[in-house]
Design a protein around this motif. Structure first.
Motif, mmCIF file in Angstrom:
data_model
loop_
_atom_site.group_PDB
_atom_site.id
_atom_site.type_symbol
_atom_site.label_atom_id
_atom_site.label_comp_id
_atom_site.label_asym_id
_atom_site.label_seq_id
_atom_site.Cartn_x
_atom_site.Cartn_y
_atom_site.Cartn_z
ATOM 1 N N ASP A 28 0.847 -1.189 0.000
ATOM 2 C CA ASP A 28 0.000 0.000 0.000
ATOM 3 C C ASP A 28 0.884 1.241 0.000
ATOM 4 N N LEU A 29 0.898 1.958 -1.120
ATOM 5 C CA LEU A 29 1.677 3.189 -1.236
ATOM 6 C C LEU A 29 0.818 4.434 -1.048
ATOM 7 N N GLY A 30 -0.452 4.242 -0.685
ATOM 8 C CA GLY A 30 -1.335 5.382 -0.470
ATOM 9 C C GLY A 30 -2.079 5.819 -1.707
ATOM 10 N N PHE A 31 -1.958 5.052 -2.809
ATOM 11 C CA PHE A 31 -2.692 5.382 -4.019
ATOM 12 C C PHE A 31 -4.106 4.801 -3.923
ATOM 13 N N ARG A 32 -4.945 5.123 -4.898
ATOM 14 C CA ARG A 32 -6.321 4.638 -4.865
ATOM 15 C C ARG A 32 -6.415 3.156 -5.160
ATOM 16 N N SER A 33 -5.408 2.600 -5.803
ATOM 17 C CA SER A 33 -5.392 1.175 -6.114
ATOM 18 C C SER A 33 -3.943 0.708 -6.124
ATOM 19 N N LEU A 34 -3.739 -0.547 -6.482
ATOM 20 C CA LEU A 34 -2.421 -1.151 -6.487
ATOM 21 C C LEU A 34 -1.491 -0.417 -7.459
ATOM 22 N N PHE A 35 -0.259 -0.130 -7.020
ATOM 23 C CA PHE A 35 0.712 0.576 -7.847
ATOM 24 C C PHE A 35 1.142 -0.303 -9.016
ATOM 25 N N VAL A 74 -4.912 -3.375 -2.767
ATOM 26 C CA VAL A 74 -3.699 -3.532 -1.975
ATOM 27 C C VAL A 74 -3.895 -4.494 -0.814
ATOM 28 N N THR A 75 -5.117 -4.928 -0.576
ATOM 29 C CA THR A 75 -5.399 -5.774 0.578
ATOM 30 C C THR A 75 -5.421 -7.260 0.236
ATOM 31 N N TYR A 224 -2.755 14.689 -7.307
ATOM 32 C CA TYR A 224 -3.235 14.806 -5.932
ATOM 33 C C TYR A 224 -4.516 15.629 -5.819
ATOM 34 N N GLN A 225 -5.025 16.138 -6.925
ATOM 35 C CA GLN A 225 -6.305 16.842 -6.901
ATOM 36 C C GLN A 225 -7.439 15.827 -6.977
ATOM 37 N N LYS A 226 -8.472 16.025 -6.177
ATOM 38 C CA LYS A 226 -9.516 15.023 -6.014
ATOM 39 C C LYS A 226 -10.310 14.759 -7.283
ATOM 40 N N ASP A 227 -10.353 15.730 -8.207
ATOM 41 C CA ASP A 227 -11.153 15.534 -9.412
ATOM 42 C C ASP A 227 -10.353 14.915 -10.561
ATOM 43 N N MET A 228 -9.106 14.511 -10.288
ATOM 44 C CA MET A 228 -8.285 13.904 -11.333
ATOM 45 C C MET A 228 -8.285 12.383 -11.197
ATOM 46 N N GLN A 229 -8.511 11.707 -12.310
ATOM 47 C CA GLN A 229 -8.411 10.251 -12.376
ATOM 48 C C GLN A 229 -7.242 9.912 -13.294
ATOM 49 N N VAL A 230 -6.192 9.328 -12.726
ATOM 50 C CA VAL A 230 -4.963 9.034 -13.468
ATOM 51 C C VAL A 230 -4.603 7.572 -13.239
ATOM 52 N N ALA A 231 -4.371 6.844 -14.313
ATOM 53 C CA ALA A 231 -4.033 5.425 -14.194
ATOM 54 C C ALA A 231 -3.239 4.988 -15.422
ATOM 55 N N SER A 232 -2.307 4.062 -15.221
ATOM 56 C CA SER A 232 -1.537 3.503 -16.329
ATOM 57 C C SER A 232 -2.416 2.561 -17.147
ATOM 58 N N LEU A 233 -2.304 2.657 -18.473
ATOM 59 C CA LEU A 233 -3.042 1.759 -19.372
ATOM 60 C C LEU A 233 -2.130 0.694 -19.975
ATOM 61 N N ASP A 234 -0.943 1.097 -20.374
ATOM 62 C CA ASP A 234 0.043 0.129 -20.869
ATOM 63 C C ASP A 234 1.434 0.648 -20.554
ATOM 64 N N HIS A 235 2.425 -0.231 -20.705
ATOM 65 C CA HIS A 235 3.788 0.137 -20.300
ATOM 66 C C HIS A 235 4.761 -0.748 -21.055
ATOM 67 N N SER A 236 5.769 -0.132 -21.653
ATOM 68 C CA SER A 236 6.811 -0.878 -22.362
ATOM 69 C C SER A 236 8.182 -0.419 -21.900
ATOM 70 N N ILE A 237 9.098 -1.374 -21.799
ATOM 71 C CA ILE A 237 10.493 -1.066 -21.470
ATOM 72 C C ILE A 237 11.381 -1.825 -22.444
ATOM 73 N N TRP A 238 12.405 -1.136 -22.954
ATOM 74 C CA TRP A 238 13.460 -1.766 -23.736
ATOM 75 C C TRP A 238 14.754 -1.620 -22.936
ATOM 76 N N PHE A 239 15.380 -2.740 -22.635
ATOM 77 C CA PHE A 239 16.634 -2.742 -21.870
ATOM 78 C C PHE A 239 17.793 -2.805 -22.868
ATOM 79 N N HIS A 240 18.601 -1.764 -22.891
ATOM 80 C CA HIS A 240 19.655 -1.665 -23.903
ATOM 81 C C HIS A 240 21.014 -2.177 -23.428
#
Length: 289
Positions: A28-35, A74-75, A224-240
């Motif tokens: 639990d990092l204090g976000f609205r859902s799992l990080f 997170v629970t 951190y503003q209550k009216d903002m909804q922010v969430a990751s949709l996809d994520h890519s990493i290339w390790f060089h």
């Protein structure tokens, strides 16, 4: 090793519960859902534990591509199931499905490569000030502690396993519009061993911090503003190139586009000596409700 770093490595290490199946605890990092970074790091860790050899030694991830399918709690613990798609002489491929209470949270494809010599070129590391004298994000959070809800203050102001120092940080409680660019120095807060799995899963974990929030900069809003909804949709990493997470890494982020309630961000991660070690891209939900 510091307690918080040891706890994170244990979190990313996972518990084997069957053939190519693992169980992970949640943090639990204090976000609205799992990080999301936690699930990325655990997914990569699970995939590496199914590679030929000892926990993936002798292999380096060359890329991962993940979709976040639904938010997690997170629970509750999570389960990770790894499918062995291919084991070649030079490359190996894995699919990881992360689920919670029977529902998929994340789908990831990972590719691994045995090190070999080849052509070399890279972009130049930006000329920016070093990390010395820059306040860490924890130090800033402690300065702003009275602005956080009382129940979240201990989480936001606690010691962190990855130290992050942002050049010219935004005041998250009174943001002003600026160009969608962010530069962050980051490293583990203690020395690590030589495990490839530990260093790469830690980078996957850390890469989700600071990324999509850069898309908010031009609009003068904050997660951190209550009216903002922010969430990751996809994520890519290339390790060089090889790197160590207990040495300073420079994370240079920009957001070239936002539209339709989604923001797109990309990042380049350099060693302090100037090697480009990884590239990152992510699209996220940035919705003002």
């Amino acid at each position: 090793m510091s307690n918080v770093l040891d706890e994170l490595l244990d979190l990313l290490g996972l518990e084997a519960i069957g053939m190519n199946r693992f169980r992970g605890r949640c943090q639990d990092l204090g976000f609205r859902s799992l990080f999301g970074g936690q699930v990325l790091g655990q997914g990569l860790s699970a995939a590496m534990q199914t590679l030929p050899g000892d926990s993936g030694q002798g292999w380096w991830p060359n890329s991962l591509h993940a979709y976040f399918l639904r938010p997690g709690s997170v629970t509750e613990s999570i389960e990770l199931e790894v499918s062995l798609l291919r084991d070649g002489r030079s490359f190996a491929n894995r699919q990881v499905i992360v689920s919670q209470k029977g529902k998929a949270l994340l789908s990831m494809i990972c590719s691994f490569h045995r090190p070999e010599d080849g052509f070399e070129h890279q972009t130049i590391k930006p000329d920016v000030p070093g990390p010395e004298g820059i306040a860490s994000q924890v130090e800033l959070a402690r300065q702003w502690r009275d602005h956080f809800p009382e129940r979240l203050r201990p989480l936001y102001t606690a010691d962190k396993p990855i130290e992050m120092r942002v050049l010219n940080p935004v005041n998250i409680f009174s943001p002003e519009a600026r160009a969608p660019e962010k530069v962050v120095w980051m490293r583990a807060d203690d020395m690590l061993g030589g495990s490839v799995r530990e260093h790469t899963s830690l980078l996957a974990y850390a890469s989700d911090f600071n990324l999509i929030t850069t898309a908010l900069y031009p609009h003068g809003v904050s997660v951190y503003q209550k009216d903002m909804q922010v969430a990751s949709l996809d994520h890519s990493i290339w390790f060089h190139r090889p790197f160590r997470m207990d040495e300073w890494l420079l994370y240079c982020i920009d957001s070239p586009s936002a539209s339709g309630g989604r923001g797109f961000c990309r990042g380049q991660i350099f060693s302090a000596s100037g090697e480009l070690v990884a590239s990152v891209a992510q699209e996220g939900l940035i919705r003002k409700r």
